[in-house]
Design a protein around this motif. Structure first.
Motif, PDB file in Angstrom:
ATOM      1  N   TYR A 117       0.815  -1.215   0.000  1.00  0.00           N
ATOM      2  CA  TYR A 117       0.000   0.000   0.000  1.00  0.00           C
ATOM      3  C   TYR A 117       0.849   1.267   0.000  1.00  0.00           C
ATOM      4  O   TYR A 117       0.313   2.366   0.029  1.00  0.00           O
ATOM      5  CB  TYR A 117      -0.939   0.031   1.214  1.00  0.00           C
ATOM      6  CG  TYR A 117      -2.221  -0.731   1.019  1.00  0.00           C
ATOM      7  CD1 TYR A 117      -3.060  -0.462  -0.057  1.00  0.00           C
ATOM      8  CD2 TYR A 117      -2.609  -1.716   1.908  1.00  0.00           C
ATOM      9  CE1 TYR A 117      -4.247  -1.146  -0.233  1.00  0.00           C
ATOM     10  CE2 TYR A 117      -3.790  -2.413   1.744  1.00  0.00           C
ATOM     11  CZ  TYR A 117      -4.606  -2.122   0.671  1.00  0.00           C
ATOM     12  OH  TYR A 117      -5.773  -2.814   0.502  1.00  0.00           O
ATOM     13  N   TRP A 123     -10.247   0.006   1.614  1.00  0.00           N
ATOM     14  CA  TRP A 123     -10.338  -1.412   1.243  1.00  0.00           C
ATOM     15  C   TRP A 123     -11.217  -2.163   2.231  1.00  0.00           C
ATOM     16  O   TRP A 123     -12.079  -2.942   1.842  1.00  0.00           O
ATOM     17  CB  TRP A 123      -8.942  -2.026   1.185  1.00  0.00           C
ATOM     18  CG  TRP A 123      -8.978  -3.508   1.014  1.00  0.00           C
ATOM     19  CD1 TRP A 123      -8.791  -4.454   1.967  1.00  0.00           C
ATOM     20  CD2 TRP A 123      -9.251  -4.231  -0.190  1.00  0.00           C
ATOM     21  NE1 TRP A 123      -8.924  -5.709   1.438  1.00  0.00           N
ATOM     22  CE2 TRP A 123      -9.204  -5.596   0.111  1.00  0.00           C
ATOM     23  CE3 TRP A 123      -9.533  -3.840  -1.496  1.00  0.00           C
ATOM     24  CZ2 TRP A 123      -9.428  -6.581  -0.839  1.00  0.00           C
ATOM     25  CZ3 TRP A 123      -9.759  -4.829  -2.444  1.00  0.00           C
ATOM     26  CH2 TRP A 123      -9.699  -6.170  -2.108  1.00  0.00           C
ATOM     27  N   ALA A 135      -1.370   5.284   2.829  1.00  0.00           N
ATOM     28  CA  ALA A 135      -1.557   3.843   3.016  1.00  0.00           C
ATOM     29  C   ALA A 135      -2.685   3.573   3.996  1.00  0.00           C
ATOM     30  O   ALA A 135      -3.483   2.653   3.793  1.00  0.00           O
ATOM     31  CB  ALA A 135      -0.258   3.207   3.504  1.00  0.00           C
ATOM     32  N   ALA A 195      -5.937   4.165   2.138  1.00  0.00           N
ATOM     33  CA  ALA A 195      -6.202   3.074   1.191  1.00  0.00           C
ATOM     34  C   ALA A 195      -6.636   1.819   1.928  1.00  0.00           C
ATOM     35  O   ALA A 195      -7.567   1.114   1.498  1.00  0.00           O
ATOM     36  CB  ALA A 195      -4.956   2.804   0.350  1.00  0.00           C
ATOM     37  N   PHE A 196      -6.003   1.530   3.064  1.00  0.00           N
ATOM     38  CA  PHE A 196      -6.364   0.354   3.849  1.00  0.00           C
ATOM     39  C   PHE A 196      -7.783   0.494   4.398  1.00  0.00           C
ATOM     40  O   PHE A 196      -8.582  -0.444   4.337  1.00  0.00           O
ATOM     41  CB  PHE A 196      -5.347   0.157   4.982  1.00  0.00           C
ATOM     42  CG  PHE A 196      -5.646  -1.016   5.853  1.00  0.00           C
ATOM     43  CD1 PHE A 196      -5.482  -2.312   5.379  1.00  0.00           C
ATOM     44  CD2 PHE A 196      -6.083  -0.838   7.151  1.00  0.00           C
ATOM     45  CE1 PHE A 196      -5.765  -3.406   6.183  1.00  0.00           C
ATOM     46  CE2 PHE A 196      -6.366  -1.919   7.962  1.00  0.00           C
ATOM     47  CZ  PHE A 196      -6.198  -3.208   7.482  1.00  0.00           C
TER      48      PHE A 196
END
Length: 150
Positions: free
Chosen positions: A86, A102, A95, A98-99
């Motif tokens: 990421y 997700w 990151a 994005a995590f």
């Protein structure tokens, strides 16, 4: 010189060999301990959020589908390097975002793909899990996993 071993020679060989291999065993144990403590992630860096993330990992049985540093199931991707994938080492906040995105998008509903369940984690829990995965990514794994995709 005698053709066969005497009782005292046999005893001396036994005790000498036992002492020699005991010394080898102790030396290898010390070497392993020093190697492991110098190359793995420092335990002093463990924060409360990392510990809470580890508890989340265990409570939701993530290891039943994912592997972490090669341990666990191979149904879903390896997560030992997910932080690196990421981009967490270059852009920590990116990151994390994005995590979180997700995790919020699961299950993705893409036909033909395995579906990860929605765990309905709070923002704090997602941050704790991200801290745990970031901590795991700093462990010296000596090249594991062998490919970047996990």
């Amino acid at each position: 010189m005698a053709e066969r071993l005497t009782k005292s020679a046999t005893r001396n060989i036994f005790y000498g060999g036992s002492a020699f291999f005991f010394v080898i065993f102790v030396a290898l144990t010390i070497h392993s301990h020093l190697y492991m403590t110098s190359t793995s992630a420092p335990t002093s860096a463990m924060t409360d959020s990392i510990v809470r993330g580890k508890h989340l990992w265990e409570r939701h049985s993530c290891i039943n589908c994912h592997s972490l540093l090669g341990e666990g199931a191979y149904f879903a991707p390896e997560l030992g390097n997910v932080w690196r994938r990421y981009g967490g080492h270059e852009d920590r906040e990116g990151a994390r975002a994005a995590f979180a995105a997700w995790m919020a998008s699961q299950p993705s509903g893409i036909p033909g793909r395995r579906q990860m369940p929605q765990f309905n984690l709070t923002e704090q829990e997602i941050n704790d899990l991200a801290d745990f995965l970031e901590f795991v990514s700093r462990i010296n794994t000596q090249g594991w996993p062998p490919n970047e995709a996990g």
